[in-house]
Motif scaffolding. Sequence first.
Motif, PDB file in Angstrom:
ATOM      1  N   TYR A  15      -8.322   3.925  -7.225  1.00  0.00           N
ATOM      2  CA  TYR A  15      -7.926   5.185  -6.596  1.00  0.00           C
ATOM      3  C   TYR A  15      -7.850   6.349  -7.587  1.00  0.00           C
ATOM      4  O   TYR A  15      -7.672   7.494  -7.176  1.00  0.00           O
ATOM      5  N   ASP A  19       0.309   4.587  -2.248  1.00  0.00           N
ATOM      6  CA  ASP A  19       0.173   5.919  -1.661  1.00  0.00           C
ATOM      7  C   ASP A  19       1.107   6.920  -2.332  1.00  0.00           C
ATOM      8  O   ASP A  19       0.718   8.058  -2.619  1.00  0.00           O
ATOM      9  N   THR A  41       0.483  10.377  -5.353  1.00  0.00           N
ATOM     10  CA  THR A  41       1.023  11.739  -5.243  1.00  0.00           C
ATOM     11  C   THR A  41       1.985  12.063  -6.378  1.00  0.00           C
ATOM     12  O   THR A  41       2.453  13.192  -6.486  1.00  0.00           O
ATOM     13  N   GLN A  54       0.823  -1.202   0.000  1.00  0.00           N
ATOM     14  CA  GLN A  54       0.000   0.000   0.000  1.00  0.00           C
ATOM     15  C   GLN A  54       0.862   1.260   0.000  1.00  0.00           C
ATOM     16  O   GLN A  54       0.481   2.287  -0.574  1.00  0.00           O
ATOM     17  N   ALA A  55       2.041   1.176   0.610  1.00  0.00           N
ATOM     18  CA  ALA A  55       2.934   2.339   0.636  1.00  0.00           C
ATOM     19  C   ALA A  55       3.321   2.770  -0.774  1.00  0.00           C
ATOM     20  O   ALA A  55       3.462   3.975  -1.046  1.00  0.00           O
TER      21      ALA A  55
END
Length: 203
Positions: A135, A21, A25, A17-18
Amino acid sequence: MTALDEIKQFLPCETPQAWIDVALTQQPLMLIDHAHCEKKAASTAMTLMFRYVDRPDLLRKMSRLAREELIHFEQVLALMESRGVEYVHLNASRYAAGLRAIVKTHEPQRLIDILIIGAFVEARSCERFAKLAPYLDEELERFYNSLLKSEGRHYQDYLQLAQSYAEEPIDDRIAQFRALEKELILSDDDEFRFHSGVPKLES
């Protein structure tokens, strides 16, 4: 079982998940590197076609794969242009080079290893498209979901070719690449790329 289910079983781990994330961005950079990945995938297929001219099944599958990857390249470029993202040169991630570090030098094992790597690259791409899609904005989500079918087939083509050229089962060799792939995906990485490990965040 769907192609995505098969891919999840083939890969040694899920994308952390990192990584997701950070990707969210870094979407302009993600698109630039995605375009480079599609171009490299087409180039890899063409290189195999020039090197192994005596393998008709490889020639057919790689010809189709190269065409599809170039179409994907053009589609990513169009998305970038519509979003004002400039296509620039990027340093390659350590992922592909890391996998190639254990490629044998003698044939046909060299070809088999390269095909196994191709299967991992395509499988990881497919898995990340699926992980990222929910996402993303509607346009990118639709585009990444549209890639799943072809990328899943590319993974299958590479793996089937590797198995067909081997004189004995390749499970042990796949396991070696699987262990290496897991290390590359789960370890910290100095920079974000589509196939990078977990990027280090600036403190």
